[in-house]
Design an enzyme around this catalytic site. Structure first.
Site, PDB file in Angstrom:
ATOM      1  N   GLY B  45       9.450  71.108  72.470  1.00 14.62           N
ATOM      2  CA  GLY B  45       9.765  72.140  71.444  1.00 14.62           C
ATOM      3  C   GLY B  45      11.075  73.409  72.862  1.00 14.62           C
ATOM      4  O   GLY B  45      10.699  73.208  73.513  1.00 14.62           O
ATOM      5  N   ALA B  69      -2.776  74.105  77.007  1.00  6.85           N
ATOM      6  CA  ALA B  69      -1.679  75.089  76.794  1.00  6.85           C
ATOM      7  C   ALA B  69      -1.416  75.220  77.159  1.00  6.85           C
ATOM      8  O   ALA B  69      -1.158  76.793  78.485  1.00  6.85           O
ATOM      9  CB  ALA B  69      -3.210  76.384  76.635  1.00  6.85           C
ATOM     10  N   GLY B  71       1.899  76.848  76.432  1.00  6.14           N
ATOM     11  CA  GLY B  71       2.564  77.841  75.876  1.00  6.14           C
ATOM     12  C   GLY B  71       3.778  77.420  75.697  1.00  6.14           C
ATOM     13  O   GLY B  71       5.122  78.571  75.783  1.00  6.14           O
ATOM     14  N   CYS B 128       1.799  75.361  66.911  1.00  7.14           N
ATOM     15  CA  CYS B 128       1.533  75.387  67.997  1.00  7.14           C
ATOM     16  C   CYS B 128       0.391  76.267  68.451  1.00  7.14           C
ATOM     17  O   CYS B 128       0.487  77.997  68.123  1.00  7.14           O
ATOM     18  CB  CYS B 128       2.784  75.525  68.829  1.00  7.14           C
ATOM     19  SG  CYS B 128       1.786  75.691  70.577  1.00  7.14           S
ATOM     20  N   ASN B 190      -0.193  68.498  65.032  1.00  7.16           N
ATOM     21  CA  ASN B 190      -0.495  69.158  66.288  1.00  7.16           C
ATOM     22  C   ASN B 190      -1.781  69.312  66.590  1.00  7.16           C
ATOM     23  O   ASN B 190      -2.851  68.273  65.542  1.00  7.16           O
ATOM     24  CB  ASN B 190      -0.192  70.558  65.846  1.00  7.16           C
ATOM     25  CG  ASN B 190       0.510  71.530  66.589  1.00  7.16           C
ATOM     26  OD1 ASN B 190       0.336  70.508  67.732  1.00  7.16           O
ATOM     27  ND2 ASN B 190       1.898  72.020  66.661  1.00  7.16           N
ATOM     28  N   THR B 191      -2.485  69.734  67.697  1.00  9.01           N
ATOM     29  CA  THR B 191      -2.963  69.804  67.822  1.00  9.01           C
ATOM     30  C   THR B 191      -4.644  70.433  67.491  1.00  9.01           C
ATOM     31  O   THR B 191      -3.842  71.131  66.496  1.00  9.01           O
ATOM     32  CB  THR B 191      -3.435  70.493  69.782  1.00  9.01           C
ATOM     33  OG1 THR B 191      -2.668  71.380  70.140  1.00  9.01           O
ATOM     34  CG2 THR B 191      -2.717  68.856  70.612  1.00  9.01           C
ATOM     35  N   GLY B 241      -1.679  61.867  66.472  1.00 12.99           N
ATOM     36  CA  GLY B 241      -3.052  62.782  66.748  1.00 12.99           C
ATOM     37  C   GLY B 241      -3.855  61.001  67.250  1.00 12.99           C
ATOM     38  O   GLY B 241      -4.585  60.502  66.945  1.00 12.99           O
ATOM     39  N   GLY B 242      -3.750  61.488  68.809  1.00 15.16           N
ATOM     40  CA  GLY B 242      -5.199  60.009  69.495  1.00 15.16           C
ATOM     41  C   GLY B 242      -4.563  59.080  69.182  1.00 15.16           C
ATOM     42  O   GLY B 242      -5.360  58.103  69.853  1.00 15.16           O
ATOM     43  N   GLY B 263       0.601  60.034  71.537  1.00 20.57           N
ATOM     44  CA  GLY B 263       1.722  61.381  72.487  1.00 20.57           C
ATOM     45  C   GLY B 263       0.247  61.977  73.952  1.00 20.57           C
ATOM     46  O   GLY B 263       1.487  61.173  74.646  1.00 20.57           O
TER      47      GLY B 263
END
Lengths: 260, 300
Positions: B45, B69, B71, B128, B190-191, B241-242, B263
């Site tokens: 990002g 995290a 950020g 996020c 996303n997570t 996702g995974g 990811g």
């Protein structure tokens, strides 16, 4: 595309102190590995998917092998799995990674090579390669289990501190320096952050060039994910903020480059 | 047999890209992966100005996955355009730029700036969980998600992918909202917001207290959400996702994804994307699929 994760063969595995293990592996990483660099070690257990960054303790370039000395950090941890592996098993690794200690800067100088806790192992290869005027190896342990001590004694003057006072100076590596009235023109250090903070302060107050090896929780280990950053004094060119990547820009930094 | 996919008018050579934030802008991974082989590279990002991100520790391992995290630390759009786009353009792959912001204006500024740049698609991160403002604030409310999609679309020259959060009651409703706002594609998930506590130190493991959970552990959740979104909207879906293996990717495609992102698995094996591409191809051969499109969403 020049690098890959490889399956390294485990040549030996030995417990050398409580929770401390020594493993020799055959790996391409041995060819170029520098003291202070690390390798990423992976478990074959998919539930533990992140690499464990482990510092390089020793290399044998001719044999194409490399030694890691690591601490088992608890039950059901990746390092516990590593410790249960045997000679002949294979372990996925990537390395060498990061930047090592610039040991050639020690030539003709009085040196401190300082290690604390599980920061002790990388000091060994550093001591073996370094040519300097006075090689003062100052290593700190919890107790009488002073692993790697014999190897250090073959490579320089050794000063030991222990937290419980069972061997050498009671206290930490800074206490050992004071008690023995040691002096240096250049310092190389690896260990827990409070120890490095004290060494950085001492070096800067005395105008001594000092290299410290930092540690942080990592994910990729190759500089992409930005998990393992530390604060840099100046704005970092890559990040464009005051953050440096420990895995890629470090783990060894000039002490004045970073805020810890 | 044809591995090519068409995502909102952009042709990828195969359906595999990387999930934003796990791959930087590709430079570090290029030592391990021939980027020419990827369908697309999705960059970490980028905002209008540099962001320092969160304090450390920023990551923790959890069973079958991890939490982060970070950020959204990023160097800002100026450095990104000067350094990262020219780097990626050397490769024969599509470039998807992930855009983050704290306000609608922030997002639009980046998107407007990218309109002049040689990039193929934009992925707008409204999901996020690790930054207080922006991000998730847009991603958990259908009206806000629709509005920001509309705003971004006004400035965008490239197709816009809206990246959705799993931290919602109805992913179908969110997908419909961004489709109504003009999204050309959606990506998910996303997570998932999580928390880990160090029982010896009796405090949070992550400095940010909470973090986004990713990795194999979240894969079934992601498959379910891709399936629900695919049944709610007509725009193409990039599923993530995974995904750690070709089988995981194929599941996602059968559930309704036109393409997939890898990811967290990149952290376990930096060349895993290549194994996944090869594995999808083998499966298509064995099963007699002549295109990825023919597999997409066939499980009803």
């Amino acid at each position: 595309m020049t690098r890959k994760r490889e399956d390294a063969e485990i040549l030996s595995q030995e417990r050398i102190a409580k929770d401390i293990y020594s493993m020799w592996i055959r790996t391409e990483a041995a060819e170029t590995a520098q003291p202070g660099q690390f390798i990423s070690m992976y478990t074959n257990d998919g539930s533990k998917l992140l690499p464990r960054p482990i510092s390089i303790c020793e290399t044998d370039r001719e044999a194409g092998s490399l030694r890691v000395v690591y601490r088992v950090t608890g039950k059901n941890t990746g390092t516990e799995i590593f410790s249960q592996m045997k000679a002949g098993d294979t372990i996925p690794v990537i390395g060498p990674l990061g930047n090592g200690f610039p040991y050639e800067r020690a030539e003709g100088k009085r040196v401190f090579l300082m290690g604390g806790g599980i920061g002790v192992p990388p000091v060994l290869e550093l001591a073996k390669r370094m040519k300097c005027d006075r090689k003062q190896i100052v290593v700190g342990y919890r107790d009488e289990e002073t692993f790697l001590r014999d190897e250090f004694e073959q490579n320089g003057e050794v000063y030991i501190s222990t937290e419980d006072g069972s061997v050498g100076t009671k206290g930490n590596v800074m206490d050992a320096i004071r008690e023995n009235a040691l002096e240096a023109d250049i310092i190389y250090a690896c260990g827990p952050t409070p120890m490095l903070r004290a060494i950085k302060k001492y070096a800067e107050e005395n105008g001594i060039e000092c290299y410290i090896s930092l540690e942080e929780r990592m994910a990729c280990g190759i500089g992409a994910c930005l998990a393992c950053v530390c604060q840099s004094k100046e704005k970092d060119e890559h990040s464009n903020v005051h953050n440096k990547r420990i895995c890629k820009d470090g783990p060894v930094f000039l002490s004045t480059e970073v805020e810890i | 047999m044809n591995m090519k996919v068409n995502i909102a008018g952009v042709e990828w050579k195969n359906p595999v890209t990387v999930a934003s934030g796990t791959f930087g802008s590709g430079e570090e991974f290029s030592e391990f992966v021939d980027l020419n082989r990827l369908g697309a590279v999705t960059t970490k990002g980028v905002a209008n100005v540099p962001w320092s991100g969160n304090p450390t520790p920023r990551v923790a391992e959890v069973y079958g996955g991890m939490m982060n995290a970070v950020g959204l630390q990023n160097p800002g759009i100026d450095v990104f355009c000067r350094r990262d786009i020219p780097f990626l353009r050397k490769y024969d792959t599509k470039i998807i730029v992930n855009v983050c912001g704290r306000s609608t204006e922030d997002y639009c500024e980046v998107v407007e700036r990218l309109a002049e740049e040689d990039v193929d698609m934009l992925e707008i991160n409204i999901s996020c969980p690790n930054v207080k403002e922006g991000g998730i604030a847009f991603g958990q409310n259908p009206k806000a998600a629709e509005d920001i999609t509309k705003a971004v679309k006004k400035y965008a020259r490239q197709p816009v992918i809206m990246k959705l959060s799993p931290n919602v009651t109805s992913i179908a409703e969110m997908a419909k909202a961004v489709e109504a706002g003009g999204a050309d594609a959606v990506s998910l998930i996303n997570t998932i917001t999580g928390m880990k506590i160090d029982i010896n130190r009796k405090t949070f493991v992550l400095a940010n207290r909470t973090g986004g959970v990713s990795g194999p552990a979240v894969h079934p959740i992601a498959v379910r959400m891709v399936y629900e979104a695919a049944n709610a909207v007509r725009v193409p879906i990039i599923g993530m996702g995974g995904i750690s293996t070709a089988e995981d990717a194929i599941e996602m495609i059968l559930a309704g994804a036109s393409a997939v992102s890898v990811g967290t698995a990149n952290f376990h094996n930096p060349a895993v994307t290549l194994e996944i591409i090869d594995g999808i191809e083998r499966y298509m051969e064995q099963q007699g699929f002549d295109s990825v499109e023919a597999m997409t969403g066939i499980v009803k």
